[in-house]
Design a protein around this motif. Structure first.
Motif, PDB file in Angstrom:
ATOM      1  N   UNK A  93       0.819  -1.227  -0.082  1.00 27.50           N
ATOM      2  CA  UNK A  93       0.064   0.052  -0.052  1.00 27.50           C
ATOM      3  C   UNK A  93       0.810   1.321   0.053  1.00 27.50           C
ATOM      4  N   UNK A  94       2.194   0.987   0.009  1.00 26.44           N
ATOM      5  CA  UNK A  94       3.157   2.331  -0.012  1.00 26.44           C
ATOM      6  C   UNK A  94       4.160   2.015  -1.224  1.00 26.44           C
ATOM      7  N   UNK A  95       3.540   1.457  -2.318  1.00 23.28           N
ATOM      8  CA  UNK A  95       4.541   0.952  -3.353  1.00 23.28           C
ATOM      9  C   UNK A  95       5.228   2.093  -3.644  1.00 23.28           C
ATOM     10  N   UNK A  96       4.589   3.457  -3.872  1.00 21.70           N
ATOM     11  CA  UNK A  96       5.468   4.654  -4.075  1.00 21.70           C
ATOM     12  C   UNK A  96       6.455   4.913  -3.345  1.00 21.70           C
ATOM     13  N   UNK A  97       6.733   4.305  -2.349  1.00 16.92           N
ATOM     14  CA  UNK A  97       7.961   4.353  -1.243  1.00 16.92           C
ATOM     15  C   UNK A  97       8.980   3.244  -1.552  1.00 16.92           C
ATOM     16  N   UNK A  98       8.617   2.231  -2.216  1.00 19.76           N
ATOM     17  CA  UNK A  98       9.054   0.973  -1.940  1.00 19.76           C
ATOM     18  C   UNK A  98       9.497   0.432  -3.338  1.00 19.76           C
ATOM     19  N   UNK A  99       8.681   0.211  -4.585  1.00 21.37           N
ATOM     20  CA  UNK A  99       9.034  -0.508  -5.791  1.00 21.37           C
ATOM     21  C   UNK A  99       9.593   0.700  -6.451  1.00 21.37           C
ATOM     22  N   UNK A 100       9.056   1.814  -6.610  1.00 17.24           N
ATOM     23  CA  UNK A 100       9.754   2.976  -7.656  1.00 17.24           C
ATOM     24  C   UNK A 100       9.781   4.188  -6.733  1.00 17.24           C
ATOM     25  N   UNK A 101      10.275   4.325  -5.734  1.00 11.41           N
ATOM     26  CA  UNK A 101      10.286   5.783  -4.976  1.00 11.41           C
ATOM     27  C   UNK A 101       9.960   7.109  -5.639  1.00 11.41           C
ATOM     28  N   UNK A 102       8.574   7.578  -5.406  1.00 11.19           N
ATOM     29  CA  UNK A 102       8.397   8.681  -6.315  1.00 11.19           C
ATOM     30  C   UNK A 102       8.700   9.949  -5.390  1.00 11.19           C
TER      31      UNK A 102
END
Length: 305
Positions: A93-102
């Protein structure tokens, strides 16, 4: 095990000393929700909570409902993708910080402390989350030290329990540890569904992600210094109960029944609603605590709340 941090996220802490000049890589809103910059000047934008003041509440765990400021660090060594009970997939649910940090930002620790200083108001709690905060343990230790020394705040760190560092741990009041069950492994089919390429994290099979030595270190450290701890399992299937018992609880020592929390799987209100009956039944049957996800109930699935 090898810690996987993208080259763009590596920060050199060896030359920064211990005066707040170390740097940390933050993701999303970084420090949130805030209304003032590091100098105390009023920001033009309103917090994503829709409330015209700084701060939000901790949505999960033992301190659910507690007014808090959050600090979100970038990158993760696990990058979880789960399968729901109906067979569908659920990304972190926080993939924006884990997969490809935005929206990455590199801030000096002293500037982060100043952002907290000017926005903390009457709150007493700071939550450091990710991604996986312990990937940046050198700068994190300095951040926690200064928050304690200058602001005297309660610090929660949210971690997946694969990395332990005594220097960081000495400053933490609540270790919020979320050990990842085998359902979280980002297998090839899961990654293809979300159009994500395989990474080093994809090779972290269950026996690598389940680091009992690290978990036991957190428990022993918390007990020795009378710090608080919670083992917070994300659950989406009825079969998860046996894994929690056999692969974790039966093999760890020193925790209490009150430290075991189960949280419904889901990155949206609809997914959480699907998982909640499974988790509720499991908690009642085993005497484990149920933790809601209040921030999603209040604000939905958005950043900075």
């Amino acid at each position: 095990m090898e810690l996987l941090v993208g080259e763009e996220l590596k920060v050199n802490h060896t030359e920064t000393g211990i005066t707040g000049s170390a740097r940390l890589v933050l993701a999303g809103d970084g420090v949130f929700p805030i209304t003032k910059d590091k100098h105390g000047n009023i920001l033009k934008h309103q917090p994503n909570t829709g409330i015209d003041i700084a701060g939000t509440i901790q949505g999960e765990g033992k301190l659910a409902g507690t007014p808090s400021l959050f600090i979100r660090l970038a990158s993760c060594n696990l990058r979880c993708v789960w399968q729901m009970d109906d067979g569908s997939f659920c990304k972190c649910d926080t993939s924006y910080a884990s997969f490809r940090p935005e929206n990455k930002s590199v801030l000096q620790v002293g500037d982060i402390v100043d952002l907290v200083r000017h926005n903390i108001g009457n709150m007493q709690h700071v939550v450091i989350t990710g991604g996986e905060p312990m990937l940046q343990k050198e700068g994190l230790a300095e951040l926690c030290r200064l928050i304690k020394k200058e602001l005297h705040l309660h610090i929660t760190v949210e971690t997946n329990g694969t990395i332990f560092d005594k220097e960081v741990a000495q400053y933490i009041d609540l270790f919020s540890i979320s050990p990842k069950l085998s359902n979280s492994v980002p297998s090839k089919d899961k990654l293809e569904y979300f159009a994500e390429g395989e990474t080093g994290a994809s090779k972290f099979h269950h026996e690598v992600r389940r680091n009992l030595n690290v978990l036991q270190s957190y428990i022993y450290f918390a007990n020795s210094l009378e710090k608080d701890l919670q083992l917070k399992f994300v659950v989406g299937k009825a079969s998860d109960a046996a894994e929690i018992k056999n692969d974790y609880l039966d093999l760890l020592m020193g925790y209490s029944q009150n430290d075991i929390l189960l949280m419904p799987l889901g990155a949206s209100q609809q997914q959480i609603a699907q998982s909640t009956p499974i988790v509720l039944k499991m908690c009642i049957q085993n005497g484990w605590k149920f933790t809601p996800r209040v921030h999603i109930d209040l604000f939905g699935s958005k950043q900075g709340v």
